[in-house]
Design an enzyme around this catalytic site. Sequence first.
Site, PDB file in Angstrom:
ATOM      1  N   MET A 226       0.838  -1.197   0.000  1.00 49.65           N
ATOM      2  CA  MET A 226       0.000   0.000   0.000  1.00 49.65           C
ATOM      3  C   MET A 226       0.879   1.256   0.000  1.00 49.65           C
ATOM      4  O   MET A 226       0.606   2.221  -0.706  1.00 49.65           O
ATOM      5  CB  MET A 226      -0.946   0.010   1.201  1.00 49.65           C
ATOM      6  CG  MET A 226      -2.068   1.028   1.073  1.00 49.65           C
ATOM      7  SD  MET A 226      -3.014   1.248   2.577  1.00 49.65           S
ATOM      8  CE  MET A 226      -4.248  -0.021   2.421  1.00 49.65           C
TER       9      MET A 226
ATOM     10  N   TRP B 160       2.369   1.710  -3.362  1.00 49.15           N
ATOM     11  CA  TRP B 160       1.321   2.121  -4.301  1.00 49.15           C
ATOM     12  C   TRP B 160       1.063   3.630  -4.205  1.00 49.15           C
ATOM     13  O   TRP B 160       0.869   4.308  -5.218  1.00 49.15           O
ATOM     14  CB  TRP B 160       0.013   1.354  -4.051  1.00 49.15           C
ATOM     15  CG  TRP B 160      -1.132   2.006  -4.765  1.00 49.15           C
ATOM     16  CD1 TRP B 160      -1.332   2.064  -6.115  1.00 49.15           C
ATOM     17  CD2 TRP B 160      -2.199   2.750  -4.176  1.00 49.15           C
ATOM     18  NE1 TRP B 160      -2.454   2.805  -6.405  1.00 49.15           N
ATOM     19  CE2 TRP B 160      -3.001   3.228  -5.233  1.00 49.15           C
ATOM     20  CE3 TRP B 160      -2.554   3.051  -2.856  1.00 49.15           C
ATOM     21  CZ2 TRP B 160      -4.146   4.000  -5.006  1.00 49.15           C
ATOM     22  CZ3 TRP B 160      -3.684   3.810  -2.633  1.00 49.15           C
ATOM     23  CH2 TRP B 160      -4.476   4.276  -3.701  1.00 49.15           C
ATOM     24  N   HIS B 161       1.089   4.177  -2.985  1.00 52.21           N
ATOM     25  CA  HIS B 161       0.863   5.615  -2.845  1.00 52.21           C
ATOM     26  C   HIS B 161       1.935   6.395  -3.594  1.00 52.21           C
ATOM     27  O   HIS B 161       1.695   7.504  -4.066  1.00 52.21           O
ATOM     28  CB  HIS B 161       0.854   6.018  -1.369  1.00 52.21           C
ATOM     29  CG  HIS B 161      -0.469   5.808  -0.700  1.00 52.21           C
ATOM     30  ND1 HIS B 161      -1.612   6.456  -1.102  1.00 52.21           N
ATOM     31  CD2 HIS B 161      -0.843   5.021   0.321  1.00 52.21           C
ATOM     32  CE1 HIS B 161      -2.623   6.080  -0.350  1.00 52.21           C
ATOM     33  NE2 HIS B 161      -2.188   5.192   0.523  1.00 52.21           N
ATOM     34  N   GLY B 162       3.118   5.827  -3.691  1.00 56.34           N
ATOM     35  CA  GLY B 162       4.206   6.493  -4.412  1.00 56.34           C
ATOM     36  C   GLY B 162       5.523   6.046  -3.839  1.00 56.34           C
ATOM     37  O   GLY B 162       5.614   5.715  -2.653  1.00 56.34           O
TER      38      GLY B 162
END
Lengths: 400, 79
Positions: free
Chosen positions: A325, A328-330
């Site tokens: 996660m 995924w956010h960056g």
Amino acid sequence: MINMQPYENPEYFLWLSLALLPIIIGLLKGKRWRIYETIVSFAFLFLIFDANKFVQGLALIGYVAFEMCLMFAYFKYRQKRNDTWVFVIAVLLAIFPLVIVKITPVFEHGAASIIGFLGISYLTFKIVGIIMETRDGMIKSLDFLKVLHFILFFPTISSGPIDRYRRFIKDYDTVPSVEKYVNMLGKSVHYIFLGFLYKFILAYYFGSVLLPQVSALALAHGGISWYLVEYMYVYSMDLFFDFAGYSLFAVGTSYAMGIETPMNFNLPFISKNIKDFWNRWHMTLSFWFRDYIYMRLVFFLMKKKLVKNKVNLANLGYLTLFLIMGFWHGVTWYYIVYGLFHACAIIICDVWLRFKKKHRDKIPSNRFTKIFAIFLTFNLVCFSFLIFSGFLNTLFFMKH
Amino acid sequence: MKDTVLNILVDLTGSDEVKKDLDVNLFETGLLDSMGTVQLLLELESECGVDAPVSEFERSEWDTPNKIIAKVEAMTNEL
């Protein structure tokens, strides 16, 4: 040329309500005018990706063509055979464009990838969901136009909520009874107006009025200060009202179209612990990670008996989930630390819950302990959002 | 079948409550979590011979002992 980003201003809502009116009248008469619905969806998609967003539009078309081929090829293959390596390759191929989009800024000094477009993450989540349920044999038929409708459903295209194929199609294939639809329409109006309050009043106040002020004060003071604490709370409120407001618009619009898109938030700031928080905050994302990553990983490891100890197994699952996660956010240190922070918080939460279960009779439980639990969770969450905001990066590691 | 499922649930939740109240919500009460759910699916597979993949698991359809028993019975009848 006109370009309209989803729910950006009052004008958008004017056009949206005009476009939805025939759909609403149809559903009130017990009919779904599918061709009209498709035209409206296409028009709103076009308006997101035209004019200066033209390159994104091309990226979207390329992406959809690629993913459609992949889904249907895998579906066709799965009707005959079911090898694990083919499934793994299908999932890797499905997330490949998203991975490129996430990694590009790291190597290109922050520049966005040319194959990226608004909503690529959310489309990818839906597509991976389809592939996984195809593998499990739960998706028994895949209709070309329905899959397109599902992944390109315009009310939720930019940032979710993330629906599931089988659930969406059940709504899409049926026409709700007039009684039920009137109820849904009531909810739709309620959600959209609550969204106005959240997004255009509260998020505006926290994000555009207060945030620049506390940000400037915290930066001027430098280091750790009370302004930084203020920043943490103001940012958290902005984050919630902005995203919850957007989600209410998306769910409200879906309801008006007779589709019960799942809710994204359920009073997250009254959570009694971190686990409870993730059942209330950005729910469709956390449930997606729970169902498609955590549970599948734990299922696989347990079945193959690769990790014997149940506690270690659960913890490994949490770490994997939240690290993914975070990435995924960056790909930045603060998103990854944010993920690790939540993984650790949930692991500690589980230790506490196990302890509580064993010593149930000795641990007091009353109004005070309940309020304290909510207070503690709220502050932990706000601190995690401070990490997430990237403000600490600006404050400590950048010249200003 | 009912007893097998209930015994698995007692084992997993570490509490007799699931036998006393067959309509208790397993997730809201914290008796079962994602980890427990995976164990439940694996146990059902080995003890009852039902093959329930993770995709089959929709929380709202599996949240009480009664619902789980009904699900398992429906799935054994399909075999």
